[in-house]
Design an enzyme around this catalytic site. Structure first.
Site, PDB file in Angstrom:
ATOM      1  N   LYS A  54       0.726  -1.469  -0.072  1.00  0.00           N
ATOM      2  CA  LYS A  54      -0.225  -0.305   0.363  1.00  0.00           C
ATOM      3  C   LYS A  54       0.610   1.375  -0.162  1.00  0.00           C
ATOM      4  O   LYS A  54       0.989   1.862  -0.787  1.00  0.00           O
ATOM      5  CB  LYS A  54      -1.048  -0.183   1.518  1.00  0.00           C
ATOM      6  CG  LYS A  54      -2.081  -1.074   0.942  1.00  0.00           C
ATOM      7  CD  LYS A  54      -2.728  -1.439   2.462  1.00  0.00           C
ATOM      8  CE  LYS A  54      -3.970  -2.543   2.191  1.00  0.00           C
ATOM      9  NZ  LYS A  54      -4.432  -2.644   3.207  1.00  0.00           N
ATOM     10  N   GLN A  98      -4.766  -1.280   9.274  1.00  0.00           N
ATOM     11  CA  GLN A  98      -5.126  -2.185   8.825  1.00  0.00           C
ATOM     12  C   GLN A  98      -5.558  -3.416   9.772  1.00  0.00           C
ATOM     13  O   GLN A  98      -5.193  -3.896  11.317  1.00  0.00           O
ATOM     14  CB  GLN A  98      -3.311  -3.098   8.681  1.00  0.00           C
ATOM     15  CG  GLN A  98      -3.664  -4.195   8.016  1.00  0.00           C
ATOM     16  CD  GLN A  98      -3.808  -4.782   6.643  1.00  0.00           C
ATOM     17  OE1 GLN A  98      -3.301  -3.533   5.832  1.00  0.00           O
ATOM     18  NE2 GLN A  98      -4.262  -5.260   5.852  1.00  0.00           N
ATOM     19  N   ASP A 121     -11.335   2.479   4.108  1.00  0.00           N
ATOM     20  CA  ASP A 121     -11.448   2.099   3.843  1.00  0.00           C
ATOM     21  C   ASP A 121     -13.295   1.418   3.592  1.00  0.00           C
ATOM     22  O   ASP A 121     -13.770   0.443   3.620  1.00  0.00           O
ATOM     23  CB  ASP A 121     -11.347   1.105   4.555  1.00  0.00           C
ATOM     24  CG  ASP A 121     -10.345   0.106   4.479  1.00  0.00           C
ATOM     25  OD1 ASP A 121      -9.622  -0.079   3.676  1.00  0.00           O
ATOM     26  OD2 ASP A 121      -8.966  -0.784   5.521  1.00  0.00           O
TER      27      ASP A 121
END
Ligand code: NAD
Length: 298
Positions: A54, A98, A121
């Site tokens: 990422k 995460q 997200d």
């Protein structure tokens, strides 16, 4: 084989290029550099690889990448304090924590502490609600990537019958909402669904997000259907040597590709779309925070 292969790797590469062009435009026209902060707690090897990728792809797209690696012993209060700090930081337009988090930390508490406008997200309850009610939302990256692939392969999705297998908050449910918003007739199947093969047999679109290697076989699929395989399952691969593994999807590719009209491979299908959509979401979030329109073509 009859199916056209949906090349997610190639599509993701073009999406990353479009993101890069949009970022260059924002810098030139508005002096705005979108920034993405990624927070990793603990030392899960798979998560470390995701976070590294990422960061690399964020920088490649011309954006600012901020990485926070915290020890597994980090308390929920410490993590919430970091999220609060990132919420207040004007150089950070997207925040991603995460998952999975260590068991002593509530994932829901942390996700819902993120400013919804920085929740790239798309897991915050506000973004789930916005998506469900047709308001501008930040949409979870994996299902959004699936939708882009489906629209590219099929064009207008209105009126099509879609079956989503899996009802998780990160894939199945938002996927169903996205397809509903495209005017598909949507069925959400899950572990308690009766006669899943019969449910799948009527579908023009099948999205498998289960986590069971090769569960969906060709004899379930309606001839000509589009099949999107979200699954990432690591299985033993003795043919590659002792202890070797390889990744397969939730769909039995060989038998499904013999009947489907279009199908995503694993790897190289949905997987590469997830980070590309994360970059896209970060640019969109930066524009909205700056009071600018969403960039064209994203
Ligand atoms: P999850 O475990 O949260 O949810 C799985 C869902 O499958 C559940 O809703 C469950 O009801 C359903 N299910 C389980 N057994 C079933 C059965 N026998 N029949 C029908 N439904 C059944 O998983 P998730 O986070 O949604 O992920 C699903 C898969 O997608 C996993 O393989 C995961 O690794 C993969 N994934 C891939 C990406 C990507 O970037 N490509 C991103 C997220 C998840």
């Amino acid at each position: 084989m009859t199916a056209r292969i949906i090349d997610g790797k190639a599509f993701a590469a073009t999406l990353r290029q479009r993101v890069g062009a949009a970022v260059a435009g924002l810098k030139a026209d508005h002096g705005l550099t979108p920034g993405l902060a990624v927070v990793l707690v603990g030392e899960d090897p798979a998560s470390e690889i995701y976070v590294r990728n990422k960061g690399l792809q964020t920088v490649e797209a011309g954006m600012a990448s901020f990485e926070y690696k915290l020890p597994a012993t980090t308390s929920e209060a410490e993590l919430l304090a970091l999220v609060g700090q990132l919420n207040a930081d004007a150089g950070v337009h997207g925040i991603l924590v995460q998952l999975p988090l260590p068991k002593h930390i509530s994932e829901a508490a942390v996700i819902n502490a993120i400013d919804p406008d920085k929740d790239v997200d798309g897991f915050h309850v506000i973004n789930a609600g916005r998506l469900a009610t047709g308001q501008p939302a930040l949409v979870p990256c994996t299902p959004y990537g699936c939708l882009l692939l489906l629209k590219d392969a099929l064009g207008d999705l209105a009126g099509k019958s879609a079956v989503v297998i899996g009802r998780s908050n990160i894939v199945g449910k938002p996927m169903a909402q996205l397809l509903l918003a495209e005017s598909c007739t949507v069925t959400v199947a899950h572990s308690k669904t009766r006669d899943l093969p019969a449910v799948v047999a009527g579908a023009d679109i099948v999205v498998a997000a289960v986590g069971r290697p090769r569960m969906v076989t060709g004899d379930w699929i309606k001839p000509g259907a589009a099949v999107i395989d979200v699954g990432i399952n690591r299985i033993p691969a003795p043919e590659k040597g002792e202890g070797a593994t390889r990744v397969v999807g939730d769909v039995d590719f060989a038998s499904a590709a013999a009947v489907a009209g279009a199908i995503t491979p694993v790897p190289g299908g949905v997987g590469p779309m997830t980070i590309a959509c994360l970059l896209r979401n970060t640019v969109v979030a930066a524009c909205r925070q700056a009071g600018l329109a969403d960039p064209a073509g994203l």
